[in-house]
Design an enzyme around this catalytic site. Sequence first.
Site, PDB file in Angstrom:
ATOM      1  N   ARG A 151       5.892  -9.953   9.912  1.00  0.00           N
ATOM      2  CA  ARG A 151       6.121 -11.178   9.145  1.00  0.00           C
ATOM      3  C   ARG A 151       4.783 -11.884   8.998  1.00  0.00           C
ATOM      4  O   ARG A 151       4.080 -12.097   9.981  1.00  0.00           O
ATOM      5  CB  ARG A 151       7.123 -12.095   9.856  1.00  0.00           C
ATOM      6  CG  ARG A 151       8.556 -11.589   9.854  1.00  0.00           C
ATOM      7  CD  ARG A 151       9.453 -12.523  10.648  1.00  0.00           C
ATOM      8  NE  ARG A 151      10.860 -12.154  10.541  1.00  0.00           N
ATOM      9  CZ  ARG A 151      11.469 -11.260  11.309  1.00  0.00           C
ATOM     10  NH1 ARG A 151      10.761 -10.633  12.251  1.00  0.00           N
ATOM     11  NH2 ARG A 151      12.755 -10.991  11.155  1.00  0.00           N
ATOM     12  N   ASN A 167     -11.771   1.967  -1.249  1.00  0.00           N
ATOM     13  CA  ASN A 167     -11.943   0.839  -0.337  1.00  0.00           C
ATOM     14  C   ASN A 167     -10.695   0.566   0.496  1.00  0.00           C
ATOM     15  O   ASN A 167     -10.708   0.706   1.712  1.00  0.00           O
ATOM     16  CB  ASN A 167     -12.312  -0.424  -1.125  1.00  0.00           C
ATOM     17  CG  ASN A 167     -13.706  -0.925  -0.814  1.00  0.00           C
ATOM     18  OD1 ASN A 167     -14.534  -0.186  -0.309  1.00  0.00           O
ATOM     19  ND2 ASN A 167     -13.960  -2.176  -1.123  1.00  0.00           N
ATOM     20  N   GLU A 168      -9.602   0.163  -0.191  1.00  0.00           N
ATOM     21  CA  GLU A 168      -8.451  -0.328   0.558  1.00  0.00           C
ATOM     22  C   GLU A 168      -7.240  -0.478  -0.340  1.00  0.00           C
ATOM     23  O   GLU A 168      -7.347  -0.464  -1.571  1.00  0.00           O
ATOM     24  CB  GLU A 168      -8.772  -1.705   1.160  1.00  0.00           C
ATOM     25  CG  GLU A 168      -9.006  -2.764   0.093  1.00  0.00           C
ATOM     26  CD  GLU A 168      -9.749  -3.985   0.581  1.00  0.00           C
ATOM     27  OE1 GLU A 168     -10.121  -4.029   1.753  1.00  0.00           O
ATOM     28  OE2 GLU A 168      -9.955  -4.899  -0.240  1.00  0.00           O
ATOM     29  N   ASP A 203     -21.028  -3.091  -6.332  1.00  0.00           N
ATOM     30  CA  ASP A 203     -20.020  -2.290  -5.650  1.00  0.00           C
ATOM     31  C   ASP A 203     -18.699  -2.289  -6.411  1.00  0.00           C
ATOM     32  O   ASP A 203     -17.996  -1.276  -6.445  1.00  0.00           O
ATOM     33  CB  ASP A 203     -19.799  -2.822  -4.232  1.00  0.00           C
ATOM     34  CG  ASP A 203     -20.934  -2.434  -3.282  1.00  0.00           C
ATOM     35  OD1 ASP A 203     -21.692  -1.512  -3.630  1.00  0.00           O
ATOM     36  OD2 ASP A 203     -21.046  -3.043  -2.213  1.00  0.00           O
ATOM     37  N   ASP A 247       1.502 -13.019   5.792  1.00  0.00           N
ATOM     38  CA  ASP A 247       1.034 -13.018   4.402  1.00  0.00           C
ATOM     39  C   ASP A 247       0.904 -11.610   3.845  1.00  0.00           C
ATOM     40  O   ASP A 247       1.008 -11.406   2.635  1.00  0.00           O
ATOM     41  CB  ASP A 247      -0.312 -13.730   4.298  1.00  0.00           C
ATOM     42  CG  ASP A 247      -0.176 -15.244   4.382  1.00  0.00           C
ATOM     43  OD1 ASP A 247       0.973 -15.729   4.482  1.00  0.00           O
ATOM     44  OD2 ASP A 247      -1.209 -15.936   4.357  1.00  0.00           O
ATOM     45  N   GLN A 286      -9.315  -1.834  -7.452  1.00  0.00           N
ATOM     46  CA  GLN A 286      -9.205  -2.815  -8.527  1.00  0.00           C
ATOM     47  C   GLN A 286      -7.907  -2.671  -9.309  1.00  0.00           C
ATOM     48  O   GLN A 286      -7.747  -3.273 -10.369  1.00  0.00           O
ATOM     49  CB  GLN A 286     -10.403  -2.667  -9.467  1.00  0.00           C
ATOM     50  CG  GLN A 286     -11.733  -2.976  -8.809  1.00  0.00           C
ATOM     51  CD  GLN A 286     -12.891  -2.812  -9.761  1.00  0.00           C
ATOM     52  OE1 GLN A 286     -12.856  -1.984 -10.672  1.00  0.00           O
ATOM     53  NE2 GLN A 286     -13.941  -3.582  -9.554  1.00  0.00           N
TER      54      GLN A 286
END
Length: 264
Positions: free
Chosen positions: A147, A121-122, A45, A149, A221
């Site tokens: 607030r 994907n994202e 993938d 990560d 990526q």
Amino acid sequence: MKYAIFNNEDVSSRVVAKNLALEMRKHGLTVDNEEPDIVVSVGGDGTLLGAFQHYVNQIDHVRFVGLHTGHLGFYTDWLSTELDQLVDSLSHDNGQKVSYPLLELTVIQTTGEKSHYLALNEAVIKQPLGTLVADIYLGGEVFERFRGDGIAVATPTGSTAYNKANGGAVLHPALQAIQMSEIASINNRVFRTLGSPLIVPRDQEIVMRPQSNNFLVMYDQGEIASDHILELRFRVSEKCVHFARYRHVDFWRRVQNAFINDIE
């Protein structure tokens, strides 16, 4: 019809790609890695994500086929042991396809300069050290001050990746939507966020205005330098990714294969 082969650098993938090219030429298929009609991704993938980004400027007319050198993945329908069947399908291609939504990311610099990116994907915004503080706008209005990560914004097909690990829902790609999920948000008596994933339809945007520049911006990526970013905008793109539908595996079957064992 012209075909490209895009493979990763794994030894097995290189061997499979070489054998695939030989078989395609034996069947009179034209291999053209510059301006193809169909791109065959050989690897996993992650390799297909790389192929998508490599040909992202041609996605209006390019269709993708995923050939996995390991187990079947979310974007890969063929195994390396099925070269003959794949080449036969390529030889009898009649334009069949299935299309999935894409995420459009717009980065606005403090200078006013805008850059546009597409993700299969994202996109992920993360603070490697300390706490990410960012205002989130929905419908043109401030929704919350985040607030934590970071946040992840995923397509329906990407909803099974980082989004799922963040407690997000798995969305069927027939839904023209994107989903924002929080990464380790801080919620106490002083600081509050919704704490739940948000699903936004194609006619709306998620706008994020970070309060600092010490964060990472990643999409599929790729990585974007965070210096002097004023605003990030996320929306369902007007463009789609197209897969050649020879024996395209149903989305829910992919989800079941990836996360659930066969029911006895």
